[in-house]
Scaffold this motif. Sequence first.
Motif, short mmCIF file in Angstrom:
data_model
loop_
_atom_site.label_atom_id
_atom_site.label_comp_id
_atom_site.label_asym_id
_atom_site.label_seq_id
_atom_site.Cartn_x
_atom_site.Cartn_y
_atom_site.Cartn_z
N ILE A 131 44.20 29.70 39.64
CA ILE A 131 43.55 30.52 38.65
C ILE A 131 43.30 31.91 39.24
CG2 ILE A 131 41.48 30.80 37.23
CD1 ILE A 131 41.22 27.72 37.44
N VAL A 132 43.67 32.91 38.50
CA VAL A 132 43.49 34.27 38.99
C VAL A 132 42.10 34.75 38.60
CG1 VAL A 132 44.26 36.66 38.79
CG2 VAL A 132 45.93 34.82 38.89
N VAL A 133 41.30 35.09 39.58
CA VAL A 133 39.98 35.62 39.30
C VAL A 133 40.12 37.05 38.82
CG1 VAL A 133 37.74 36.22 40.34
CG2 VAL A 133 38.97 34.17 41.09
N ALA A 185 32.54 33.88 30.05
CA ALA A 185 33.98 34.09 30.12
C ALA A 185 34.35 35.29 30.99
CB ALA A 185 34.54 34.29 28.71
N LYS A 186 33.42 36.21 31.20
CA LYS A 186 33.69 37.40 32.00
C LYS A 186 33.44 37.18 33.50
CE LYS A 186 32.24 40.43 28.21
NZ LYS A 186 31.26 41.43 27.76
N LEU A 187 32.70 36.12 33.82
CA LEU A 187 32.30 35.89 35.21
C LEU A 187 33.35 35.10 35.98
CD1 LEU A 187 28.60 34.85 34.53
CD2 LEU A 187 29.39 37.07 35.36
N PRO A 188 33.48 35.33 37.29
CA PRO A 188 34.38 34.51 38.11
C PRO A 188 33.88 33.07 38.16
CG PRO A 188 33.09 36.02 39.47
CD PRO A 188 32.83 36.41 38.06
N GLN A 189 34.71 32.12 37.73
CA GLN A 189 34.29 30.73 37.59
C GLN A 189 33.81 30.12 38.90
OE1 GLN A 189 34.38 28.81 34.61
NE2 GLN A 189 34.61 30.81 33.64
N LYS A 190 34.41 30.51 40.00
CA LYS A 190 34.07 29.89 41.29
C LYS A 190 32.68 30.29 41.78
CE LYS A 190 36.28 33.48 44.13
NZ LYS A 190 35.05 33.94 44.80
N LEU A 200 22.95 30.21 33.05
CA LEU A 200 24.08 30.35 33.97
C LEU A 200 23.50 30.75 35.33
CD1 LEU A 200 26.81 32.37 32.04
CD2 LEU A 200 27.26 30.36 33.45
N VAL A 201 23.99 30.15 36.40
CA VAL A 201 23.40 30.37 37.72
C VAL A 201 24.46 30.83 38.71
CG1 VAL A 201 22.28 29.20 39.65
CG2 VAL A 201 21.54 28.71 37.32
N SER A 202 24.07 31.77 39.57
CA SER A 202 24.92 32.20 40.67
C SER A 202 24.87 31.16 41.78
CB SER A 202 24.45 33.55 41.20
OG SER A 202 25.02 33.82 42.46
N MET A 203 26.00 30.62 42.16
CA MET A 203 26.05 29.59 43.20
C MET A 203 25.47 30.09 44.52
SD MET A 203 27.53 26.67 42.16
CE MET A 203 28.39 25.96 43.57
N VAL A 204 25.81 31.31 44.91
CA VAL A 204 25.43 31.81 46.23
C VAL A 204 23.92 32.05 46.34
CG1 VAL A 204 25.70 34.29 45.77
CG2 VAL A 204 26.16 33.38 48.06
N ASN A 205 23.23 32.22 45.20
CA ASN A 205 21.81 32.52 45.23
C ASN A 205 20.92 31.29 45.06
OD1 ASN A 205 21.62 35.40 45.69
ND2 ASN A 205 22.62 35.63 43.70
#
Length: 239
Positions: A131-133, A185-190, A200-205
């Motif tokens: 998948i292309v980010v 839909a605009k955010l990088p899925q990973k 919606l939550v940021s994984m890194v935070n």
Amino acid sequence: MLKSVNCLIVDDEPIARDILENLLSKIDTVRVVGNCKSALDAFNWINKENIDLIFLDINMPQISGLSFAKSINKNIKIIFTTAYREYAIDGFDLQAVDFLLKPISFERLLQAINKYLNESNKVNNLTNEEIVVEKNDFCFVRSDRKMVKVIFSEIKYIESLGDYLKIHLLGKTVITRDTISNIEAKLPQKDFIRTHRSFLVSMVNIDSFTSEYIEIGKNQIPIGRNYKKAVLSRLESKQ
């Protein structure tokens, strides 16, 4: 090098078209060549472009998606998109590749694309690594009568409040009129995970989590019942 799959989006709802096009833009092997609001417009695209696959809404004015599907070249494959589950049987009677119920998740969309590729003997299944980010690491949202830049890496979490979104950033909060599905839909899925229909939550935070909620600083973000299995599976894979 794999030849791109030329796709056409046909839907009378502008937001639905934009969301689907954003999702498809993340898949390297897919090329959206057209985006139109009616079957009549779609006929024009088919006549001027080499279309492989159509994402087709069913409930449209003038000519329905079902009627349109019956009238086109059978070499053009169809994936129906609709908010009405009762149309599914009619869609599969037309030998559609798949039937996507709105709101469409990225994972479900990827399954449909894989199904098309398998049936067409074009390529093995796509994986998340293929998948292309999106190239951008930010987007602009309208807030306080101006367009405000939101850098994805600064997002802690996003909260849906009816017709509005509250975007919690590292240094501030931005409120904008939008849907959570549209900004997802605009955010990088990973980098982001949907934990609840309203969050919606940021994984890194993420600081910590339980089976019921995620903690970011002093904030507790709920994990919805319908999201729990996917959320916990993804978080536990990081152990």
